[in-house]
Design a protein around this motif. Sequence first.
Motif, PDB file in Angstrom:
ATOM      1  N   THR A 117     -14.609 -10.438  -0.794  1.00 35.63           N
ATOM      2  CA  THR A 117     -13.970  -9.295  -0.153  1.00 35.63           C
ATOM      3  C   THR A 117     -12.577  -9.113  -0.736  1.00 35.63           C
ATOM      4  OG1 THR A 117     -13.095 -10.612   1.697  1.00 35.63           O
ATOM      5  CG2 THR A 117     -15.213  -9.510   2.040  1.00 35.63           C
ATOM      6  N   LEU A 118     -12.237  -7.840  -0.904  1.00 34.48           N
ATOM      7  CA  LEU A 118     -10.876  -7.477  -1.258  1.00 34.48           C
ATOM      8  C   LEU A 118     -10.213  -7.113   0.063  1.00 34.48           C
ATOM      9  CD1 LEU A 118      -9.128  -6.961  -3.904  1.00 34.48           C
ATOM     10  CD2 LEU A 118      -9.474  -4.566  -3.352  1.00 34.48           C
ATOM     11  N   ASP A 119      -9.298  -7.962   0.511  1.00 35.36           N
ATOM     12  CA  ASP A 119      -8.662  -7.777   1.821  1.00 35.36           C
ATOM     13  C   ASP A 119      -7.366  -6.983   1.645  1.00 35.36           C
ATOM     14  OD1 ASP A 119     -10.721  -9.438   2.479  1.00 35.36           O
ATOM     15  OD2 ASP A 119      -9.502 -11.206   2.852  1.00 35.36           O
ATOM     16  N   VAL A 120      -7.346  -5.791   2.201  1.00 36.62           N
ATOM     17  CA  VAL A 120      -6.177  -4.909   2.107  1.00 36.62           C
ATOM     18  C   VAL A 120      -5.457  -4.924   3.451  1.00 36.62           C
ATOM     19  CG1 VAL A 120      -5.374  -2.563   1.649  1.00 36.62           C
ATOM     20  CG2 VAL A 120      -7.351  -3.466   0.394  1.00 36.62           C
ATOM     21  N   THR A 121      -4.229  -5.462   3.471  1.00 39.29           N
ATOM     22  CA  THR A 121      -3.453  -5.542   4.706  1.00 39.29           C
ATOM     23  C   THR A 121      -2.381  -4.454   4.697  1.00 39.29           C
ATOM     24  OG1 THR A 121      -3.872  -7.911   4.883  1.00 39.29           O
ATOM     25  CG2 THR A 121      -2.027  -7.054   6.155  1.00 39.29           C
ATOM     26  N   VAL A 122      -2.364  -3.690   5.784  1.00 38.80           N
ATOM     27  CA  VAL A 122      -1.464  -2.538   5.902  1.00 38.80           C
ATOM     28  C   VAL A 122      -0.552  -2.752   7.103  1.00 38.80           C
ATOM     29  CG1 VAL A 122      -1.377  -0.020   6.017  1.00 38.80           C
ATOM     30  CG2 VAL A 122      -3.425  -1.131   5.148  1.00 38.80           C
ATOM     31  N   SER A 123       0.744  -2.467   6.927  1.00 38.18           N
ATOM     32  CA  SER A 123       1.641  -2.487   8.090  1.00 38.18           C
ATOM     33  C   SER A 123       2.437  -1.192   8.110  1.00 38.18           C
ATOM     34  CB  SER A 123       2.568  -3.701   8.050  1.00 38.18           C
ATOM     35  OG  SER A 123       3.222  -3.804   6.819  1.00 38.18           O
ATOM     36  N   GLY A 124       2.531  -0.585   9.279  1.00 42.68           N
ATOM     37  CA  GLY A 124       3.231   0.691   9.392  1.00 42.68           C
ATOM     38  C   GLY A 124       2.294   1.869   9.295  1.00 42.68           C
ATOM     39  N   LYS A 125       2.888   3.072   9.218  1.00 42.28           N
ATOM     40  CA  LYS A 125       2.084   4.292   9.201  1.00 42.28           C
ATOM     41  C   LYS A 125       2.333   5.165   7.979  1.00 42.28           C
ATOM     42  CE  LYS A 125       1.823   4.439  14.230  1.00 42.28           C
ATOM     43  NZ  LYS A 125       2.029   5.230  15.452  1.00 42.28           N
ATOM     44  N   ASN A 143      -3.115   4.869  15.018  1.00 43.34           N
ATOM     45  CA  ASN A 143      -2.435   4.708  16.314  1.00 43.34           C
ATOM     46  C   ASN A 143      -1.850   3.315  16.505  1.00 43.34           C
ATOM     47  OD1 ASN A 143      -3.034   7.376  17.184  1.00 43.34           O
ATOM     48  ND2 ASN A 143      -5.136   6.722  17.579  1.00 43.34           N
ATOM     49  N   LYS A 144      -2.184   2.413  15.578  1.00 36.63           N
ATOM     50  CA  LYS A 144      -1.640   1.050  15.668  1.00 36.63           C
ATOM     51  C   LYS A 144      -0.401   0.941  14.787  1.00 36.63           C
ATOM     52  CE  LYS A 144      -5.877  -1.536  16.635  1.00 36.63           C
ATOM     53  NZ  LYS A 144      -6.850  -2.482  16.085  1.00 36.63           N
ATOM     54  N   SER A 145       0.556   0.143  15.240  1.00 40.27           N
ATOM     55  CA  SER A 145       1.768   0.001  14.419  1.00 40.27           C
ATOM     56  C   SER A 145       1.853  -1.383  13.766  1.00 40.27           C
ATOM     57  CB  SER A 145       3.015   0.242  15.271  1.00 40.27           C
ATOM     58  OG  SER A 145       2.991  -0.581  16.409  1.00 40.27           O
ATOM     59  N   GLY A 146       1.072  -2.348  14.238  1.00 41.26           N
ATOM     60  CA  GLY A 146       1.109  -3.703  13.671  1.00 41.26           C
ATOM     61  C   GLY A 146       0.306  -3.799  12.385  1.00 41.26           C
ATOM     62  N   LYS A 147       0.136  -5.033  11.899  1.00 42.55           N
ATOM     63  CA  LYS A 147      -0.634  -5.260  10.661  1.00 42.55           C
ATOM     64  C   LYS A 147      -2.124  -5.029  10.910  1.00 42.55           C
ATOM     65  CE  LYS A 147       2.216  -8.368   7.945  1.00 42.55           C
ATOM     66  NZ  LYS A 147       2.304  -9.643   7.260  1.00 42.55           N
ATOM     67  N   GLN A 148      -2.759  -4.424   9.936  1.00 37.10           N
ATOM     68  CA  GLN A 148      -4.206  -4.211  10.000  1.00 37.10           C
ATOM     69  C   GLN A 148      -4.809  -4.627   8.660  1.00 37.10           C
ATOM     70  OE1 GLN A 148      -5.446  -0.324  11.736  1.00 37.10           O
ATOM     71  NE2 GLN A 148      -3.268   0.194  11.656  1.00 37.10           N
ATOM     72  N   THR A 149      -5.970  -5.294   8.700  1.00 39.11           N
ATOM     73  CA  THR A 149      -6.628  -5.691   7.454  1.00 39.11           C
ATOM     74  C   THR A 149      -8.006  -5.060   7.367  1.00 39.11           C
ATOM     75  OG1 THR A 149      -5.417  -7.784   7.364  1.00 39.11           O
ATOM     76  CG2 THR A 149      -7.425  -7.644   6.054  1.00 39.11           C
ATOM     77  N   PRO A 194       5.722  -1.829  -0.229  1.00 40.23           N
ATOM     78  CA  PRO A 194       5.992  -2.859   0.783  1.00 40.23           C
ATOM     79  C   PRO A 194       4.979  -2.886   1.938  1.00 40.23           C
ATOM     80  CG  PRO A 194       8.020  -1.708   0.192  1.00 40.23           C
ATOM     81  CD  PRO A 194       6.906  -0.979  -0.488  1.00 40.23           C
ATOM     82  N   GLU A 195       4.359  -1.736   2.236  1.00 42.50           N
ATOM     83  CA  GLU A 195       3.466  -1.655   3.392  1.00 42.50           C
ATOM     84  C   GLU A 195       2.037  -2.149   3.122  1.00 42.50           C
ATOM     85  OE1 GLU A 195       6.897   0.685   3.812  1.00 42.50           O
ATOM     86  OE2 GLU A 195       5.378   0.937   2.254  1.00 42.50           O
ATOM     87  N   ILE A 196       1.704  -2.374   1.854  1.00 41.53           N
ATOM     88  CA  ILE A 196       0.309  -2.729   1.520  1.00 41.53           C
ATOM     89  C   ILE A 196       0.260  -3.969   0.625  1.00 41.53           C
ATOM     90  CG2 ILE A 196      -1.761  -1.963   0.253  1.00 41.53           C
ATOM     91  CD1 ILE A 196      -1.269   0.830   1.313  1.00 41.53           C
ATOM     92  N   SER A 197      -0.593  -4.929   1.025  1.00 44.08           N
ATOM     93  CA  SER A 197      -0.827  -6.097   0.173  1.00 44.08           C
ATOM     94  C   SER A 197      -2.338  -6.298   0.023  1.00 44.08           C
ATOM     95  CB  SER A 197      -0.189  -7.351   0.775  1.00 44.08           C
ATOM     96  OG  SER A 197      -0.801  -7.680   2.006  1.00 44.08           O
ATOM     97  N   VAL A 198      -2.739  -6.868  -1.116  1.00 38.15           N
ATOM     98  CA  VAL A 198      -4.169  -7.113  -1.368  1.00 38.15           C
ATOM     99  C   VAL A 198      -4.409  -8.571  -1.710  1.00 38.15           C
ATOM    100  CG1 VAL A 198      -4.804  -4.762  -2.071  1.00 38.15           C
ATOM    101  CG2 VAL A 198      -3.911  -6.317  -3.772  1.00 38.15           C
ATOM    102  N   LYS A 199      -5.594  -9.044  -1.316  1.00 36.45           N
ATOM    103  CA  LYS A 199      -5.980 -10.434  -1.563  1.00 36.45           C
ATOM    104  C   LYS A 199      -7.478 -10.460  -1.857  1.00 36.45           C
ATOM    105  CE  LYS A 199      -6.425 -13.760   1.616  1.00 36.45           C
ATOM    106  NZ  LYS A 199      -6.184 -14.386   2.897  1.00 36.45           N
ATOM    107  N   LEU A 200      -7.902 -11.337  -2.769  1.00 34.18           N
ATOM    108  CA  LEU A 200      -9.329 -11.460  -3.104  1.00 34.18           C
ATOM    109  C   LEU A 200      -9.855 -12.763  -2.518  1.00 34.18           C
ATOM    110  CD1 LEU A 200     -11.658 -10.119  -4.782  1.00 34.18           C
ATOM    111  CD2 LEU A 200     -10.947 -11.591  -6.686  1.00 34.18           C
ATOM    112  N   SER A 201     -10.924 -12.665  -1.723  1.00 37.21           N
ATOM    113  CA  SER A 201     -11.479 -13.872  -1.100  1.00 37.21           C
ATOM    114  C   SER A 201     -12.283 -14.685  -2.113  1.00 37.21           C
ATOM    115  CB  SER A 201     -12.396 -13.482   0.065  1.00 37.21           C
ATOM    116  OG  SER A 201     -13.665 -13.062  -0.430  1.00 37.21           O
TER     117      SER A 201
END
Length: 199
Positions: free
Chosen positions: A125-133, A187-193, A101-108
């Motif tokens: 680019t393979l965009d990997v979006t992460v939320s949480g720790k 150290n971030k808790s929001g979504k990161q790509t 649930p914390e990781i999603s991937v997308k291909l540009s």
Amino acid sequence: MPPVNLKKLVDAKLAQPKITPDDAREVLEVVKKDKKFSASEVKQLERLASLPKSRFEKRDEYIPNPYDPEDGVTVKADPKKWIDGTLELATAKLNVASSIPEISVKLSAPKEFEIEDWGSHLARTLDVTVSGKTASKDGTIAFTYGSRNISVPVKKGEDLEKVINRLESALLKKEGSLEIDGWFDKNKSGKQTIKFEVL
């Protein structure tokens, strides 16, 4: 200069006994000129890619160092590999078999990237979006794009930083080299790509 008719150019190359590195460069220059791939360009690339390896001429080529004309490297020019790689870049699709649930991937879509001193090239680019720790459950991040097959096991409670590091290692193994835009900040808790340049 009038625009080059790609079909006629490929027809001419197919009529030759061997397709040389210069022939492949000429075709790829026309295909990549507008920085995108049309259906008709893909069709012409497919005609060349369908040829056996024996129809392509491999040869040693010297690439000078841009900073020192006395220095450089000799590489094996492989026009079949260039055509196949460009076709894969144009047509690759991402298929995600499983994730957590914390990781999603997308291909540009293919886009232009600049490298200082070496000019520009097309890649995706393979965009990997992460939320949480941490991972909320056991699972596997498994997906394919083009001929690449990636599978990374994940344990419940595992730091997502470690998961991203393993994913990066798996991508590097398939790609050979990897340009990365962004990083996972624990150290971030929001979504990161994080964007990995592929194909």
